[in-house]
Design a protein around this motif. Structure first.
Motif, PDB file in Angstrom:
ATOM      1  N   LEU A  70      37.754  24.886  34.623  1.00  9.96           N
ATOM      2  CA  LEU A  70      38.484  25.777  35.512  1.00  9.96           C
ATOM      3  C   LEU A  70      37.443  26.604  36.242  1.00  9.96           C
ATOM      4  N   TYR A  71      37.561  26.716  37.553  1.00 12.37           N
ATOM      5  CA  TYR A  71      36.617  27.521  38.323  1.00 12.37           C
ATOM      6  C   TYR A  71      37.295  28.837  38.708  1.00 12.37           C
ATOM      7  N   ILE A  72      36.573  29.908  38.500  1.00 10.94           N
ATOM      8  CA  ILE A  72      37.058  31.234  38.858  1.00 10.94           C
ATOM      9  C   ILE A  72      36.204  31.716  40.018  1.00 10.94           C
ATOM     10  N   ASN A  73      36.838  31.976  41.156  1.00  7.88           N
ATOM     11  CA  ASN A  73      36.111  32.343  42.367  1.00  7.88           C
ATOM     12  C   ASN A  73      36.157  33.833  42.679  1.00  7.88           C
ATOM     13  N   LYS A  74      37.088  34.553  42.060  1.00  7.56           N
ATOM     14  CA  LYS A  74      37.201  35.983  42.337  1.00  7.56           C
ATOM     15  C   LYS A  74      37.795  36.689  41.129  1.00  7.56           C
ATOM     16  N   ILE A  75      37.199  37.805  40.766  1.00  4.97           N
ATOM     17  CA  ILE A  75      37.778  38.746  39.812  1.00  4.97           C
ATOM     18  C   ILE A  75      37.555  40.130  40.424  1.00  4.97           C
ATOM     19  N   ASP A  76      38.564  40.602  41.149  1.00  9.95           N
ATOM     20  CA  ASP A  76      38.456  41.886  41.838  1.00  9.95           C
ATOM     21  C   ASP A  76      39.380  42.905  41.185  1.00  9.95           C
ATOM     22  N   TYR A  77      38.900  44.129  41.082  1.00  8.69           N
ATOM     23  CA  TYR A  77      39.614  45.217  40.413  1.00  8.69           C
ATOM     24  C   TYR A  77      40.077  46.227  41.461  1.00  8.69           C
ATOM     25  N   TYR A  78      41.350  46.631  41.385  1.00  9.72           N
ATOM     26  CA  TYR A  78      41.954  47.583  42.315  1.00  9.72           C
ATOM     27  C   TYR A  78      42.546  48.756  41.542  1.00  9.72           C
ATOM     28  N   ASN A  79      42.596  49.915  42.188  1.00  9.47           N
ATOM     29  CA  ASN A  79      43.150  51.089  41.511  1.00  9.47           C
ATOM     30  C   ASN A  79      44.646  51.242  41.820  1.00  9.47           C
ATOM     31  N   THR A  80      45.225  52.305  41.303  1.00  9.63           N
ATOM     32  CA  THR A  80      46.648  52.574  41.454  1.00  9.63           C
ATOM     33  C   THR A  80      47.083  52.607  42.911  1.00  9.63           C
ATOM     34  N   ASN A  81      46.240  53.090  43.796  1.00 11.25           N
ATOM     35  CA  ASN A  81      46.572  53.194  45.219  1.00 11.25           C
ATOM     36  C   ASN A  81      46.345  51.890  45.983  1.00 11.25           C
ATOM     37  N   GLY A  82      45.877  50.856  45.289  1.00 18.84           N
ATOM     38  CA  GLY A  82      45.602  49.583  45.950  1.00 18.84           C
ATOM     39  C   GLY A  82      44.231  49.507  46.574  1.00 18.84           C
ATOM     40  N   ASP A  83      43.393  50.511  46.293  1.00 17.90           N
ATOM     41  CA  ASP A  83      42.033  50.515  46.836  1.00 17.90           C
ATOM     42  C   ASP A  83      41.134  49.632  45.978  1.00 17.90           C
ATOM     43  N   PHE A  84      40.295  48.848  46.646  1.00 14.21           N
ATOM     44  CA  PHE A  84      39.322  48.012  45.954  1.00 14.21           C
ATOM     45  C   PHE A  84      38.346  48.906  45.178  1.00 14.21           C
ATOM     46  N   VAL A  85      38.123  48.591  43.897  1.00 11.44           N
ATOM     47  CA  VAL A  85      37.201  49.355  43.063  1.00 11.44           C
ATOM     48  C   VAL A  85      35.911  48.580  42.840  1.00 11.44           C
ATOM     49  N   LYS A  86      36.043  47.306  42.442  1.00 15.64           N
ATOM     50  CA  LYS A  86      34.858  46.564  42.027  1.00 15.64           C
ATOM     51  C   LYS A  86      35.144  45.073  41.974  1.00 15.64           C
ATOM     52  N   SER A  87      34.132  44.272  42.317  1.00 17.97           N
ATOM     53  CA  SER A  87      34.191  42.835  42.103  1.00 17.97           C
ATOM     54  C   SER A  87      33.367  42.514  40.873  1.00 17.97           C
TER      55      SER A  87
ATOM     56  N   GLY B 224      43.116  53.845  37.001  1.00 17.90           N
ATOM     57  CA  GLY B 224      44.332  54.638  36.862  1.00 17.90           C
ATOM     58  C   GLY B 224      45.434  53.865  36.175  1.00 17.90           C
ATOM     59  N   SER B 225      46.606  54.470  36.141  1.00 14.12           N
ATOM     60  CA  SER B 225      47.726  53.877  35.395  1.00 14.12           C
ATOM     61  C   SER B 225      48.268  52.614  36.047  1.00 14.12           C
ATOM     62  N   GLY B 226      47.990  52.395  37.315  1.00 10.79           N
ATOM     63  CA  GLY B 226      48.490  51.215  38.013  1.00 10.79           C
ATOM     64  C   GLY B 226      47.401  50.261  38.450  1.00 10.79           C
ATOM     65  N   ALA B 227      46.317  50.194  37.708  1.00 13.69           N
ATOM     66  CA  ALA B 227      45.199  49.312  38.072  1.00 13.69           C
ATOM     67  C   ALA B 227      45.623  47.848  37.977  1.00 13.69           C
ATOM     68  N   ASN B 228      44.875  46.990  38.656  1.00 14.71           N
ATOM     69  CA  ASN B 228      45.169  45.563  38.572  1.00 14.71           C
ATOM     70  C   ASN B 228      43.960  44.740  38.966  1.00 14.71           C
ATOM     71  N   PHE B 229      44.003  43.497  38.541  1.00 13.71           N
ATOM     72  CA  PHE B 229      43.010  42.503  38.929  1.00 13.71           C
ATOM     73  C   PHE B 229      43.673  41.491  39.856  1.00 13.71           C
ATOM     74  N   ILE B 230      42.900  41.003  40.811  1.00 10.71           N
ATOM     75  CA  ILE B 230      43.273  39.831  41.597  1.00 10.71           C
ATOM     76  C   ILE B 230      42.239  38.766  41.228  1.00 10.71           C
ATOM     77  N   ILE B 231      42.735  37.630  40.741  1.00 11.96           N
ATOM     78  CA  ILE B 231      41.855  36.574  40.251  1.00 11.96           C
ATOM     79  C   ILE B 231      42.198  35.272  40.971  1.00 11.96           C
ATOM     80  N   ASP B 232      41.189  34.662  41.598  1.00  7.78           N
ATOM     81  CA  ASP B 232      41.356  33.363  42.253  1.00  7.78           C
ATOM     82  C   ASP B 232      40.756  32.284  41.361  1.00  7.78           C
ATOM     83  N   VAL B 233      41.543  31.229  41.117  1.00 13.71           N
ATOM     84  CA  VAL B 233      41.076  30.108  40.298  1.00 13.71           C
ATOM     85  C   VAL B 233      41.338  28.807  41.032  1.00 13.71           C
TER      86      VAL B 233
END
Length: 180
Positions: free
Chosen positions: A93-110, A136-145
């Motif tokens: 499985l290839y993972i091309n992106k693991i990006d972290y976003y905060n509660t406001n939807g702002d990009f935090v870190k790749s 924050g309480s609504g953080a999320n990852f966007i992951i491309d595989v």
């Protein structure tokens, strides 16, 4: 100098030297089998041929860096483990992106600079420390595989743990496919 003084001095020097290396405190390095960053271990030198990949998917993974515990709005910090699992017996499985976003939807870190390859039946676990409340309480990852065919579908989850007063708790979230 007696033996106990020498032992104490050696321990003090070892503690001092290990505190100089920031990766020595990184739980992702400390808890990996080879004591290396697990993402760096999986980095590929030859980029995969995207034309041969018939499975491509983006996942949204909710992460809770903190939660509120009671009516006094006390915030409890949580540690989280992101888990990406290759469920196939014989295909990477290839993972091309693991990006972290905060509660406001702002990009935090790749978390990756280029593609990484997750071998068949392997799991990538990555820890977000309790002290990292940047999401924050609504953080999320966007992951491309991506994978060679539709059988290469990952299981992507997050497990959060924390404690408040004398109570410990844990819960998990599942990655959800994003429709483009």
């Amino acid at each position: 100098m007696n033996k106990s003084s020498i032992s104490i001095l050696l321990v003090a020097v070892m503690v001092f030297l290990s505190s100089c290396d920031p990766s020595a405190k990184d739980p992702n390095v400390m808890f990996s089998e080879k004591h290396q960053d697990p993402i760096a271990e999986l980095a590929v030198t030859d980029k995969p041929d995207h034309s041969k990949m018939s499975y491509q998917q983006t996942f949204y993974v909710p992460i809770y860096s903190d939660i509120y515990s009671d009516s006094e709005n006390q915030k409890v910090l949580l540690s989280a483990t992101l888990s990406v699992r290759n469920t196939t017996l014989d295909k990477p499985l290839y993972i091309n992106k693991i990006d972290y976003y905060n509660t406001n939807g702002d990009f935090v870190k790749s978390y990756i600079d280029g593609p990484i390859e997750l071998p068949p039946m392997a799991t990538l676990n990555y820890i977000i420390e309790k002290e990292d409340d940047s999401g924050g309480s609504g953080a999320n990852f966007i992951i491309d595989v991506e994978g060679v065919d539709e059988t290469v579908k990952p299981v992507i989850e997050a497990v959060m743990i924390g404690n408040f007063s004398n109570k410990g708790f844990a819960f998990s979230t599942e990655g959800t496919p994003v429709v483009h």
